[in-house]
Design an enzyme around this catalytic site. Structure first.
Site, PDB file in Angstrom:
ATOM      1  CB  THR A  85      53.260  22.377 -18.552  1.00  0.00           C
ATOM      2  OG1 THR A  85      54.301  22.014 -17.647  1.00  0.00           O
ATOM      3  CG2 THR A  85      52.699  21.141 -19.217  1.00  0.00           C
ATOM      4  NE  ARG A 124      46.219  21.949 -14.965  1.00  0.00           N
ATOM      5  CZ  ARG A 124      47.033  21.308 -14.123  1.00  0.00           C
ATOM      6  NH1 ARG A 124      47.224  21.760 -12.916  1.00  0.00           N
ATOM      7  NH2 ARG A 124      47.640  20.211 -14.484  1.00  0.00           N
ATOM      8  CE  LYS A 159      54.082  19.454 -14.794  1.00  0.00           C
ATOM      9  NZ  LYS A 159      53.687  19.513 -16.228  1.00  0.00           N
ATOM     10  CE1 TYR A 194      36.615  28.010 -31.055  1.00  0.00           C
ATOM     11  CE2 TYR A 194      34.375  28.597 -30.455  1.00  0.00           C
ATOM     12  CZ  TYR A 194      35.386  27.653 -30.544  1.00  0.00           C
ATOM     13  OH  TYR A 194      35.174  26.376 -30.130  1.00  0.00           O
ATOM     14  CG  ASP A 214      58.402  17.747 -21.820  1.00  0.00           C
ATOM     15  OD1 ASP A 214      58.241  18.782 -21.118  1.00  0.00           O
ATOM     16  OD2 ASP A 214      57.538  16.849 -21.907  1.00  0.00           O
ATOM     17  CD  GLU A 239      38.748  27.181 -35.293  1.00  0.00           C
ATOM     18  OE1 GLU A 239      38.655  27.141 -36.530  1.00  0.00           O
ATOM     19  OE2 GLU A 239      38.072  26.489 -34.530  1.00  0.00           O
TER      20      GLU A 239
END
Ligand code: DSN
Length: 420
Positions: free
Chosen positions: A223, A232, A226, A51, A197, A53
């Site tokens: 992203t 991903r 692709k 973790y 985008d 954060e």
């Protein structure tokens, strides 16, 4: 797969079945790709245990000595590759990345202007079933009914009359290049932010096979899985003055802990994308798409905009007398994987539209070139002539398997023996 085999044979079986499917078929879905074994190794690493954060140097958990370095390295790689001043590499995927940009730069009810989904845009660019049209006032631009190209005069007129606070360039089914300079000029004229985008075309941009939005955009989202060929995930790149707002929108406003294993895998993909080999790859993706488009045109297919200058081809099947959904299913049985898709001004419904969307990122990752694209075009056409003939489809599937076997898929043959 030893540990997994012992713990969960059911899952192993399904993974292997999917692996075989990815190996034995021609994957023409333009948003998919084959990531490398190196990317998958990073993704499957101990980093999934953490973790973290916060951001490097400002975390809410101790124990970040390596994670801080790792995230900083990935940010630096992203900035260098996309020529932007700031990078946030934590968004979980493309839609959360776009949401974070709107959250950072807009107030609820402000106007977003993006391309309509049936004309090639994305849900998060203001389409009516998405949060982006519920929390904000969405104005949608379209493509010209005859040329299927973005009409920049119409875009300017719409921007002048609607005064959006943000203008979005980007698409999931637009086969032509974006004029990012025109978008930037229009946005500046009306006092809007310009967000590019580039999820679909990020790999092409890096490879110099599509114009770079960086000189014109306030924010770039993408992203990473692709044409960029990573895991991903997603990234937001922006001008330095927007950095704090973007970072605070991603965390703590919209997300909790970053997925460090994905961050590392994005870093690996960015290192791969910075190589001359990746530049060749991106250029070949476009050459392949053009070759495939030419073959389809020769075989009487109608292509939206008449062709492509990207990785993507959108086919209007109306003149072929086959329902696109039925065609996509028959193609899948023939080992050619693609998706049915709306076309601009589609008279049919989105769940059974008139178009088929295909693209060349995955087959190019397998090392196929223009000659193979012509063969794929022929197989595609024969399959569509035989959608009701199961034996013909199986014969095509056998030919597809033979062809696929000659072109190993990156990341699969390297990493796992195909069993099942
Ligand atoms: N779902 C993606 C695509 O297939 O284009 C876009 O997010």
């Amino acid at each position: 797969m030893g540990a997994l085999e012992q713990t969960d044979p059911e899952m192993v079986k399904l993974i292997r079945q999917e692996q075989r499917y990815q190996l034995e078929t021609l994957r023409l879905i333009p948003s998919e790709n084959y990531t490398s074994a190196a990317v998958m190794e990073a993704q499957g690493s101990v980093l999934t245990n953490k973790y973290s954060e916060g951001y490097p140097g400002k975390r809410y958990y101790e124990g970040q000595r390596y994670i801080d370095k790792l995230e900083t390295v990935v940010q630096e790689r992203a900035k260098a590759l996309f020529h932007m001043e700031h990078a946030n590499v934590q968004p979980y995927s493309g839609s959360p990345a776009n949401m974070a940009v709107y959250y950072a730069l807009l107030e609820p009810g402000d106007t977003i202007m993006g391309m309509a989904l049936p004309h090639g845009g994305h849900l998060t660019h203001g389409w009516n079933v998405s949060f982006s049209a519920r929390f904000y006032r969405a104005v949608q631009y379209s493509v010209d009914p005859k040329t299927h190209l973005i009409d920049y005069d119409q875009l300017r007129d719409l921007a002048r009359s609607e005064r959006p606070k943000i203008i979005v360039a980007g698409a999931t089914a637009y086969p032509r290049q974006f004029d990012f300079q025109a978008f930037g000029d229009i946005a500046r004229e009306v006092g809007a932010y310009f967000m590019a985008d580039i999820s679909h075309i990020a790999g092409l941009v890096v490879a110099g096979a599509h114009p770079d939005p960086a000189p014109h955009a306030d924010v770039i989202t993408t992203t990473t899985h692709k044409t960029l060929r990573g895991p991903r995930g997603a990234m937001i790149l922006c001008r330095a003055e927007l950095a704090d707002r973007i970072d605070r929108a991603v965390f703590p406003a919209l997300q909790g802990g970053p997925h460090n294993h994905t961050t590392a895998a994005i870093g690996v993909a960015l290192a791969e994308a910075a190589t001359p080999a990746f530049r060749d790859y991106g250029q070949q993706v476009v050459r392949n798409a053009k070759a495939l488009a030419a073959e389809l045109l020769e075989r009487g297919f109608t292509l939206i905009s008449g062709g492509t200058d990207t990785h993507l081809i959108l086919i209007d099947l109306t003149n072929k007398g086959v329902i696109a959904k039925k065609a996509a299913r028959a193609l899948d049985r023939a080992g050619i994987v693609c998706n049915y898709n709306t076309i601009p001004y589609d008279p049919r419904k989105p769940f059974s539209p008139s178009g088929i969307r295909i693209g060349t990122p995955s087959v190019t990752s397998r090392g196929m070139g223009e000659e193979e694209m012509r063969r794929i075009g022929a197989l595609f056409s024969t399959a569509l002539d035989n959608v009701e003939d199961e034996e013909a489809l199986q014969r095509i599937a056998a030919e597809v398997r033979e062809m696929a076997e000659a072109y190993p898929a990156p990341g699969i043959t390297d990493r796992m023996a195909v069993g099942a």
